[in-house]
Design a protein around this motif. Structure first.
Motif, PDB file in Angstrom:
ATOM      1  N   ASP A   1      23.752   1.490 -11.439  1.00 52.72           N
ATOM      2  CA  ASP A   1      23.511   2.140 -12.724  1.00 52.72           C
ATOM      3  C   ASP A   1      22.908   1.185 -13.742  1.00 52.72           C
ATOM      4  O   ASP A   1      22.826   1.510 -14.936  1.00 52.72           O
ATOM      5  N   ALA A   2      22.503  -0.017 -13.289  1.00 49.30           N
ATOM      6  CA  ALA A   2      21.988  -1.012 -14.224  1.00 49.30           C
ATOM      7  C   ALA A   2      20.627  -0.594 -14.767  1.00 49.30           C
ATOM      8  O   ALA A   2      19.879   0.179 -14.148  1.00 49.30           O
ATOM      9  N   ARG A   3      20.292  -1.123 -15.905  1.00 52.22           N
ATOM     10  CA  ARG A   3      18.998  -0.856 -16.511  1.00 52.22           C
ATOM     11  C   ARG A   3      17.914  -1.602 -15.732  1.00 52.22           C
ATOM     12  O   ARG A   3      18.068  -2.758 -15.374  1.00 52.22           O
ATOM     13  N   ALA A   4      16.820  -0.903 -15.464  1.00 52.21           N
ATOM     14  CA  ALA A   4      15.725  -1.503 -14.724  1.00 52.21           C
ATOM     15  C   ALA A   4      14.933  -2.452 -15.621  1.00 52.21           C
ATOM     16  O   ALA A   4      14.535  -2.078 -16.727  1.00 52.21           O
ATOM     17  N   ARG A   5      14.679  -3.691 -15.112  1.00 54.30           N
ATOM     18  CA  ARG A   5      13.896  -4.678 -15.851  1.00 54.30           C
ATOM     19  C   ARG A   5      12.574  -4.916 -15.133  1.00 54.30           C
ATOM     20  O   ARG A   5      12.568  -5.294 -13.951  1.00 54.30           O
ATOM     21  N   ALA A   6      11.468  -4.657 -15.817  1.00 45.32           N
ATOM     22  CA  ALA A   6      10.154  -4.831 -15.199  1.00 45.32           C
ATOM     23  C   ALA A   6       9.928  -6.301 -14.859  1.00 45.32           C
ATOM     24  O   ALA A   6      10.209  -7.194 -15.664  1.00 45.32           O
ATOM     25  N   VAL A   7       9.425  -6.552 -13.653  1.00 41.96           N
ATOM     26  CA  VAL A   7       9.195  -7.921 -13.182  1.00 41.96           C
ATOM     27  C   VAL A   7       7.708  -8.199 -13.010  1.00 41.96           C
ATOM     28  O   VAL A   7       7.197  -9.229 -13.439  1.00 41.96           O
ATOM     29  N   SER A   8       6.994  -7.289 -12.357  1.00 43.47           N
ATOM     30  CA  SER A   8       5.579  -7.513 -12.101  1.00 43.47           C
ATOM     31  C   SER A   8       4.898  -6.185 -11.835  1.00 43.47           C
ATOM     32  O   SER A   8       5.548  -5.149 -11.644  1.00 43.47           O
ATOM     33  N   THR A   9       3.568  -6.225 -11.795  1.00 44.68           N
ATOM     34  CA  THR A   9       2.761  -5.040 -11.504  1.00 44.68           C
ATOM     35  C   THR A   9       1.749  -5.421 -10.426  1.00 44.68           C
ATOM     36  O   THR A   9       1.149  -6.501 -10.474  1.00 44.68           O
ATOM     37  N   GLU A  10       1.558  -4.545  -9.440  1.00 42.41           N
ATOM     38  CA  GLU A  10       0.611  -4.815  -8.371  1.00 42.41           C
ATOM     39  C   GLU A  10      -0.817  -4.849  -8.905  1.00 42.41           C
ATOM     40  O   GLU A  10      -1.169  -4.138  -9.846  1.00 42.41           O
ATOM     41  N   ALA A  11      -1.625  -5.652  -8.235  1.00 42.82           N
ATOM     42  CA  ALA A  11      -3.023  -5.771  -8.665  1.00 42.82           C
ATOM     43  C   ALA A  11      -3.861  -4.601  -8.180  1.00 42.82           C
ATOM     44  O   ALA A  11      -4.891  -4.260  -8.781  1.00 42.82           O
ATOM     45  N   THR A  12      -3.446  -3.985  -7.061  1.00 39.49           N
ATOM     46  CA  THR A  12      -4.203  -2.860  -6.510  1.00 39.49           C
ATOM     47  C   THR A  12      -3.390  -1.579  -6.645  1.00 39.49           C
ATOM     48  O   THR A  12      -2.180  -1.602  -6.869  1.00 39.49           O
ATOM     49  N   VAL A  13      -4.087  -0.459  -6.497  1.00 38.98           N
ATOM     50  CA  VAL A  13      -3.437   0.842  -6.621  1.00 38.98           C
ATOM     51  C   VAL A  13      -2.943   1.284  -5.251  1.00 38.98           C
ATOM     52  O   VAL A  13      -3.716   1.371  -4.296  1.00 38.98           O
ATOM     53  N   PHE A  14      -1.662   1.535  -5.165  1.00 38.80           N
ATOM     54  CA  PHE A  14      -1.043   2.036  -3.934  1.00 38.80           C
ATOM     55  C   PHE A  14      -0.979   3.563  -3.994  1.00 38.80           C
ATOM     56  O   PHE A  14      -0.344   4.139  -4.889  1.00 38.80           O
ATOM     57  N   ASP A  15      -1.663   4.228  -3.084  1.00 42.91           N
ATOM     58  CA  ASP A  15      -1.667   5.691  -3.042  1.00 42.91           C
ATOM     59  C   ASP A  15      -0.955   6.133  -1.772  1.00 42.91           C
ATOM     60  O   ASP A  15      -1.475   5.974  -0.665  1.00 42.91           O
ATOM     61  N   PRO A  16       0.279   6.673  -1.879  1.00 40.77           N
ATOM     62  CA  PRO A  16       1.023   7.043  -0.666  1.00 40.77           C
ATOM     63  C   PRO A  16       0.313   8.107   0.173  1.00 40.77           C
ATOM     64  O   PRO A  16       0.516   8.191   1.378  1.00 40.77           O
ATOM     65  N   ARG A  17      -0.520   8.915  -0.474  1.00 47.71           N
ATOM     66  CA  ARG A  17      -1.156  10.023   0.248  1.00 47.71           C
ATOM     67  C   ARG A  17      -2.138   9.542   1.302  1.00 47.71           C
ATOM     68  O   ARG A  17      -2.489  10.299   2.219  1.00 47.71           O
ATOM     69  N   THR A  18      -2.573   8.285   1.206  1.00 47.30           N
ATOM     70  CA  THR A  18      -3.542   7.763   2.172  1.00 47.30           C
ATOM     71  C   THR A  18      -2.875   7.046   3.337  1.00 47.30           C
ATOM     72  O   THR A  18      -3.559   6.620   4.263  1.00 47.30           O
ATOM     73  N   ARG A  19      -1.556   6.916   3.284  1.00 50.81           N
ATOM     74  CA  ARG A  19      -0.850   6.135   4.295  1.00 50.81           C
ATOM     75  C   ARG A  19      -0.602   6.960   5.562  1.00 50.81           C
ATOM     76  O   ARG A  19      -0.350   8.173   5.490  1.00 50.81           O
TER      77      ARG A  19
END
Length: 592
Positions: free
Chosen positions: A167-185
């Motif tokens: 239940d902890a608060r989410a802390r942003a750590v990093s952001t990916e450089a590319t776009v991940f699209d699950p629909r293409t997997r």
């Protein structure tokens, strides 16, 4: 319960009397025929021993190879078992997914946390992607920490968050450089069109340098149409370690293969190799320099594509000009898994000990020719007697009697052969943590007890007691796995101390034990035994270390029993009946 009777000792060999000649020439004329006869008998005995020993060694090796294949199948089942439950935990049957994950974000995050808690393995990753291109996944780092990966818009990259609790608060750590699209997997495309769970082909995770495959399931929306796909990635390095640690005879090899010959795990070798570009690539049987791998897959290729699920067999193939014994079993599941568990052992390695001992026998024969006749007969008689004892024990083991004694105390090659077979049997039928029997030994014991009764027509009763420890998981979680192991060993020793000669104790796995009490034919006797076992289990633990040392800690147990032949006349019925009785004995609110 009376102890098993020991086989009668072999009669001692006497030394034939010889007359003392008056002249040396007469002595030679009397000795030479005996020397020739001894040489002939030694040669004949060597031929007979080699035929009998090689046949017995082949039968026993075939039996042990099949046992090893079954262990590999069980390891695969245990490794993959929780994957379906993890997907079910995220989206249970009947729970529809909305068009936007933000509408159900808190609940979805909680379910992802719960899903990654099922196996108890750190590094489990469960994720969900929908037709809108949104994606959320949770990677378990520690029991109290996780990494949340999420994107709520199709065109944006995923952001990684740190979670220090469910239940902890989410802390942003990093952001990916590319776009991940699950629909293409591939996992998304395959599961979206499937009515049941699907496995993706095995692929290489170049970051972890490990083989991975993904199990995926279609998630419907309120209208019943596919709204998204939930999936979990499963690393296969544990299977490689398991296969590599199997007790193989030198020259033999155990392997897990895909139908096309791609290696999943293989003993004594790697399942990946450097490619031409320096990146790791998978090892395939076709074109491999490993003769056992290449020829075994070639011989079993048709069986993989045509055989039924669970099919098993033994066959002999040619590999590198030598005959090779191969034991195999096909592994499938409802999600489309199709693997092959294989153990291959060249005949020359299978019979190496027999041939080595044959040379020893010849050397002993030459020694007889060089020394006095009485000494030679004594040595030869001892060797023959030990070989008969070993051959008899090996035949009984090959026929399924894994308790057949091998009472040889020798320091030569014959003793080494006996110790090797004894060690192999010990490894296959003993639980390495507690030192008691394992599931394989229990199956052999129950099969023998029920089959002997069926053959003799006289049903000899026995009780099967199923024990499941209570409060063990909290102890294991709080005080550490080392203390959990100590507790299991201590409990096993306590249980063994309550048993009679002839009774058996086996650990099924985890915190489950089974006792087989021969001669126990009614509930009163069984309940008396169960009460003694319960009291032994419930006493405070004395072997814990660290912070747990000195504390009054204990575990309980839920215990159930079944009686042969009243509750069943085969092992599976007896185990099921005892298991059900055990669950009736477990309090509803009892913490595991």
């Amino acid at each position: 319960m009376p102890e098993r009777q020991r086989p009668p000792a072999a009669p001692a060999h006497g030394t034939p009397p010889t007359a003392r000649p008056r002249q040396r020439t007469l002595r030679l004329s009397l000795i030479l025929p005996f020397v020739s006869l001894i040489a002939l008998l030694t040669g004949g005995l060597g031929v007979m021993w080699y035929w009998s020993g090689s046949r017995t060694a082949t039968d026993l090796s075939r039996h042990l190879m099949q046992e090893m294949v079954e262990r590999m199948v069980q390891a695969v089942g245990a490794h993959l078992h929780n994957s379906g439950a993890m997907l079910q935990a995220v989206y249970p049957e009947g729970l529809a997914a909305g068009p936007d994950i933000r509408e159900d974000l808190a609940s979805l995050r909680t379910r992802l946390w719960a899903a990654t808690s099922l196996s108890g393995r750190m590094g489990d990753y469960v994720h969900y992607g929908n037709v809108a291109g949104q994606n959320i996944g949770l990677l378990r780092l520690t029991p109290t920490q996780a990494e949340l990966r999420m994107k709520t818009r199709a065109q944006e990259p995923r952001t990684y968050y740190r979670l220090d609790g469910i239940d902890a608060r989410a802390r942003a750590v990093s952001t990916e450089a590319t776009v991940f699209d699950p629909r293409t997997r591939p996992w998304f495309k395959a599961a979206r069109q499937a009515a049941t769970d699907v496995w993706t082909p095995v692929y290489i995770d170049f970051n972890a340098r490990d083989l991975v495959m993904t199990r995926a399931r279609r998630v419907p929306g309120p209208d019943g149409q596919a709204q998204g796909v939930v999936a979990t990635d499963l690393f296969l390095n544990a299977l490689q370690r398991f296969v590599d640690e199997l007790p193989m005879v030198p020259g033999g090899q155990a392997m897990l293969l895909e139908p096309d010959g791609a290696v999943i795990a293989i003993s004594g070798a790697a399942n990946m190799r450097p490619g031409s570009d320096g990146r790791p690539e998978r090892v395939h049987a076709a074109g491999s320099a490993n003769t056992l791998l290449r020829e075994s897959h070639a011989a079993l290729r048709d069986a993989v594509s045509q055989g039924a699920a669970g099919r098993r067999a033994n066959l002999v193939i040619e590999a590198g000009g030598d005959k090779v014994q191969v034991a195999w079993q096909r592994i499938t599941d409802s999600a489309g898994l199709n693997w092959l568990a294989v153990v291959a052992l060249p005949h020359k390695d299978m019979l190496a000990g027999v041939r080595r001992d044959l040379l020893l026998l010849g050397a002993l024969g030459l020694l007889v020719l060089g020394f006095a006749l009485a000494i030679g007969l004594h040595i030869f008689g001892g060797v023959a007697r030990d070989m008969r004892t070993l051959t008899h024990a090996m035949r009984r083991m090959g026929a399924g009697d894994m308790d057949a004694p091998i009472r040889l105390q020798r320091g030569d090659e014959i003793g080494e052969l006996a110790r090797n077979f004894r060690a192999m049997r010990q490894s296959l039928f003993t639980d390495p943590l507690t030192g008691v029997s394992n599931r394989g030994a229990l199956n052999h014991l129950l099969a023998r007890l029920t089959q002997e009764s069926a053959v003799d027509g006289q049903l000899v009763p026995f009780a099967l007691v199923f024990i499941d420890l209570n409060r063990f998981k909290p102890l294991n979680d709080r005080w550490g796995h080392d203390n959990g192991d100590r507790a299991l060993r201590e409990i096993a020793q306590r249980l063994r101390a309550q048993l009679r000669a002839g009774d058996a104790l086996a650990r099924l796995g985890g915190d489950e034990f089974v006792v087989v009490a021969q001669g126990v034919g009614d509930d009163d006797q069984a309940l008396q035994l169960m009460e003694a076992l319960r009291l032994a289990i419930g006493a405070p633990l004395r072997t814990l270390k660290g912070e747990a040392a000195g504390r009054t800690l204990s575990v309980g147990a839920a215990i159930g029993h079944a009686l042969f032949p009243r509750d069943g006349e085969n092992p599976s019925d007896l185990l099921r009946c005892a298991d059900e009785a055990m669950y009736r004995d477990k309090p509803v609110d009892e913490e595991r």
